[in-house]
Design a protein around this motif. Sequence first.
Motif, PDB file in Angstrom:
ATOM      1  N   VAL A   1     -70.479 -11.464  11.829  1.00 58.60           N
ATOM      2  CA  VAL A   1     -69.582 -12.483  11.305  1.00 58.60           C
ATOM      3  C   VAL A   1     -68.205 -11.865  11.122  1.00 58.60           C
ATOM      4  CG1 VAL A   1     -69.140 -14.085   9.414  1.00 58.60           C
ATOM      5  CG2 VAL A   1     -71.488 -13.654  10.159  1.00 58.60           C
TER       6      VAL A   1
ATOM      7  N   LEU B   1     -67.062 -22.374   7.743  1.00 55.71           N
ATOM      8  CA  LEU B   1     -67.501 -21.518   6.649  1.00 55.71           C
ATOM      9  C   LEU B   1     -66.750 -21.908   5.382  1.00 55.71           C
ATOM     10  CD1 LEU B   1     -69.197 -19.045   5.834  1.00 55.71           C
ATOM     11  CD2 LEU B   1     -67.199 -17.641   6.320  1.00 55.71           C
TER      12      LEU B   1
ATOM     13  N   SER C   1     -77.377 -19.586   5.362  1.00 54.18           N
ATOM     14  CA  SER C   1     -77.468 -19.772   6.812  1.00 54.18           C
ATOM     15  C   SER C   1     -78.650 -20.665   7.147  1.00 54.18           C
ATOM     16  CB  SER C   1     -77.624 -18.412   7.521  1.00 54.18           C
ATOM     17  OG  SER C   1     -76.624 -17.498   7.125  1.00 54.18           O
TER      18      SER C   1
ATOM     19  N   GLU D   1     -76.854 -19.758  12.133  1.00 55.49           N
ATOM     20  CA  GLU D   1     -75.642 -20.542  11.883  1.00 55.49           C
ATOM     21  C   GLU D   1     -75.263 -20.380  10.417  1.00 55.49           C
ATOM     22  OE1 GLU D   1     -76.274 -24.526  13.075  1.00 55.49           O
ATOM     23  OE2 GLU D   1     -76.557 -24.052  15.203  1.00 55.49           O
ATOM     24  N   VAL D   2     -74.191 -19.641  10.170  1.00 59.17           N
ATOM     25  CA  VAL D   2     -73.699 -19.404   8.814  1.00 59.17           C
ATOM     26  C   VAL D   2     -72.799 -20.573   8.424  1.00 59.17           C
ATOM     27  CG1 VAL D   2     -72.457 -17.826   7.289  1.00 59.17           C
ATOM     28  CG2 VAL D   2     -73.805 -16.921   9.204  1.00 59.17           C
ATOM     29  N   TYR D   3     -73.170 -21.284   7.369  1.00 58.81           N
ATOM     30  CA  TYR D   3     -72.383 -22.448   6.970  1.00 58.81           C
ATOM     31  C   TYR D   3     -71.720 -22.305   5.599  1.00 58.81           C
ATOM     32  CZ  TYR D   3     -76.654 -23.708   4.411  1.00 58.81           C
ATOM     33  OH  TYR D   3     -77.757 -23.704   3.589  1.00 58.81           O
TER      34      TYR D   3
ATOM     35  N   MET E   1     -70.342 -19.091   2.641  1.00 59.70           N
ATOM     36  CA  MET E   1     -70.292 -17.744   2.102  1.00 59.70           C
ATOM     37  C   MET E   1     -70.226 -17.855   0.587  1.00 59.70           C
ATOM     38  SD  MET E   1     -67.743 -14.578   2.965  1.00 59.70           S
ATOM     39  CE  MET E   1     -66.413 -15.173   1.937  1.00 59.70           C
TER      40      MET E   1
ATOM     41  N   THR F   1     -74.567 -14.964   1.857  1.00 61.57           N
ATOM     42  CA  THR F   1     -74.288 -16.134   2.689  1.00 61.57           C
ATOM     43  C   THR F   1     -75.480 -17.079   2.684  1.00 61.57           C
ATOM     44  OG1 THR F   1     -75.102 -14.976   4.653  1.00 61.57           O
ATOM     45  CG2 THR F   1     -72.721 -14.889   4.223  1.00 61.57           C
TER      46      THR F   1
END
Length: 468
Positions: free
Chosen positions: A232, A194, A76, A58-60, A62, A74
């Motif tokens: 992504v 993001l 994550s 889960e990329v939250y 950048m 990033t």
Amino acid sequence: MALNILICILLIPGIAARYPKSAEGELRHFLLNQENHSPRDRPVLNASDTVVVGLTVEVYAMLDLNEKDQILTTASWLTMTWTDERMSWDPSNFSGVDLIHMYVDEIWTPKIFLSNSLSEEALGIVNSERGSILLTSNGHVHLGAPVVQSTQCHIIITYFPFDTQFCPFQYIPETMLAHQMYFYIAPPKNERTLYSNQWDLLNVTVFSGVYPVEEFVEGRHIDYYTLGSVCVHLQRDPTYYITALILPSTFLCVMSFVTFLAPPDSGERISLGVSMVLGLTVFQLLIVDTLPSSSKTPPIIGIYLAATFILACLAVPFSLANIAIAYGDRRLWILKYSLCRNILLEILPNMFCTPTYRDRIHIVPVVVKPQPLFNEKDEVITLSTTEEAPKKNQVASLPPTPSPPPSPGRHAEKLSASEKRQLEARTVALVMDRLFLLVFIIAFFAVTAYVIILFGQDPGRTDESCVI
């Protein structure tokens, strides 16, 4: 001395009874002190069984996307799940405890690394200093860890700043065959926002599969490994580049054309054009410092800026040419032909709403000499604005009286050849100014329309680059 030792021996049972071991402590001691337990062995009771490991990314946030070096950074949250058959228990035997926290180095954890990582922690995305483990009574293991990753992201800047990018995270198990550990990527359960100033997260896609590898181990022709990829999909926000790059360069280019509206004898005409060229040069340096130099296809916006820069540069020599025409000492050779003379001196000036050569001849000033004024006794008097009596023997100078409208060619014979040549040159220079202004504006709009058409042909990138 013997008495002191005896007293300590008698007190130790009392201290131990004062701080009894908790149910979680007994459970941890039971799990970690089992016979033949080792955190290095695969968590299966039967060697032929396969460990199934699921990974969710889960990329939250950048942190940075360096287009020039093509590096994506990033933040994550990684979640891995699997089942450890050796780590199960009956909650009724431990006061109903069915969940316990464990340390990463206490039980078996999958060794997974990021293949396209550019940081030193590619092999240690999960280690003993980062991450926590939740273990349930049925042996289900849930490991979560925050990570900051710097990965290689191939940037395609053809449609900059209206571009979209696909940046993959490629995860590979460390020397673990597919029949030993089946590894797959699970889609994120929660859609996270993001946080970025220039980019918007469109979606996140995952890919998993089993891939053959030839001669990975000597003596084995083909081995199969499970690989996973998280892709992504990013979209750039063009607002900053429109307001800080495209609009200023457009206005500077148009301002360079405005120099053709200034009269040839204006001293600021050339300096204004050179200033516009210098301003466009600054924007060229800005885009060069921003975009990667190794791109196979140049950005469309670069074509637009180069075209506007060329048009602004060409406006300067054309302005110099018109100044040379307006103040030249020789007669223009093209005016020797009657057709060209009629077009340049009569037709084009009427089209561009500028004075023709004939109009310039008609407005040549004629000096009117003052005439003496006589009274009824034929005495010369002098006019005065005061109430004084007129004085005799003085000639009064009357203000110049407007002459009647001249007829065509009335004053032409009063002009010298050099004056006529100057009027012809001024007329041609003014016409050429308007003509060049029209040509440059048409060229500018043609370039703008061409660039808009190129941007409209954007087919949109696919996520094929994310497939391993």
